[in-house]
Design an enzyme around this catalytic site. Sequence first.
Site: not given
Length: 311
Positions: A55, A116, A146
Site C-alpha cells: 500500500k 514486498h 490504506s
Amino acid sequence: MTKVPGPIKTFSHTLPGQHLYHGVLFFGFSPPETLDAVRDFQVKSDDVFLVTYPKAGTTWMQEIVWLLLNDANFSLAASSPVYMRSPFLEFKDDTLQEVGLDIANALPSPRVIKTHLPKKLMPEQTFEKKPKVIVLFRNPKDVCCSYYNFYKSSSSFGDFQGDWPEFLEMFLEGHVDHGSWFDFTKSWWPMRDATNFRFVFYEAMKINLLEEIKQLAAFLGKTNLSPETLSKVAEHCSFESMKVNPMTNHEDVYSIDSSVSPLLRKGTVGDWKNYFTVQQNEEFDQRYKKEMADLIPTIPFKFSFDDDVNT
C-alpha cells in the site's frame, strides 16, 4: 490468539495460511516453499525490481516503470493486467493462476518484478548480479490507513472484522501480511547510496509526477524517450486514469471487493488525519521515533501537504 515477533502481544485476527518465515509474518499466498524458491530465483543483470511495502503506491510504480522500459507501448499495456506484466515475485494464487515466480521466469528481458520483501529475504543473486532496484517509500501513517481499508476489502487477508484501533496496533506490532513496516523500511534505507538503487517517495510523485518520471527514465537509461512521450506516460499514470483503467485497477481480481474499498482508493497524502485520534497520533510518533532512532540520516517522510509536517 496469535503471538507475533517483538513485544508479547496477541491478536484475534488470523491470516489465511498464516505463518512466520525467518521472523516475518506472511499470509498463505506467500507459502514457505515459495519464499524458499524466491531465495534461489535466477536474477538477470537487466532486471528491474520494484521494492515497496504493501500500500505504498506499488501499482502506480509498476505501470510507470513498465511503460518506460517498453518505450511507452500503451497498446500493449492495454492488453494485459499490470500484475501479469510486472509479477509479484513471492505471490502464489492458483485460483487466479498468478504464480509470481512462473510469470517472472517466462517474461522476456528486461523484466519488471514487484516485491514486498525485506532485504534479508530477497533472491540471493540480487546483490551479485546488481540489477536496478527502485525502492518506493510512502509515509507510514497513510500506508497504515490504506492497508486497513485493503484488509477490510480483500479476502486474501481473511474475514477481517476488526476496527481501526485494532488494526493500528496490529500494524505497529508487525501482525500484518509481510510483517513490520519498521523492519522492512530499516532493511532497505542503508542501500540508498548504491549506484544500482533509486529511492522514490510517494509524496514526491504526488507533487510532480512528470519530474519523477523523468528521473526514473534517466535512471533506467531510457534516454530515447521524448519529453512528449514522458508527458503521455504521466497522463496515463495519473491516479484518476489508473483508477478507471481495467488493466491497473484490479477490479477483475476475485479476492477484492471494490464495493467495500477499491484497490486504488484515494491516492492522497494526509488521509491519516481522517483516522488517527490525537492520542493515537502521539503514540504513533513516539513509537516511530523509538524504532527509527538509529537511522542516519533520518528518512525525510512528508506526512501532509496542508501544514508541511515532516519527520
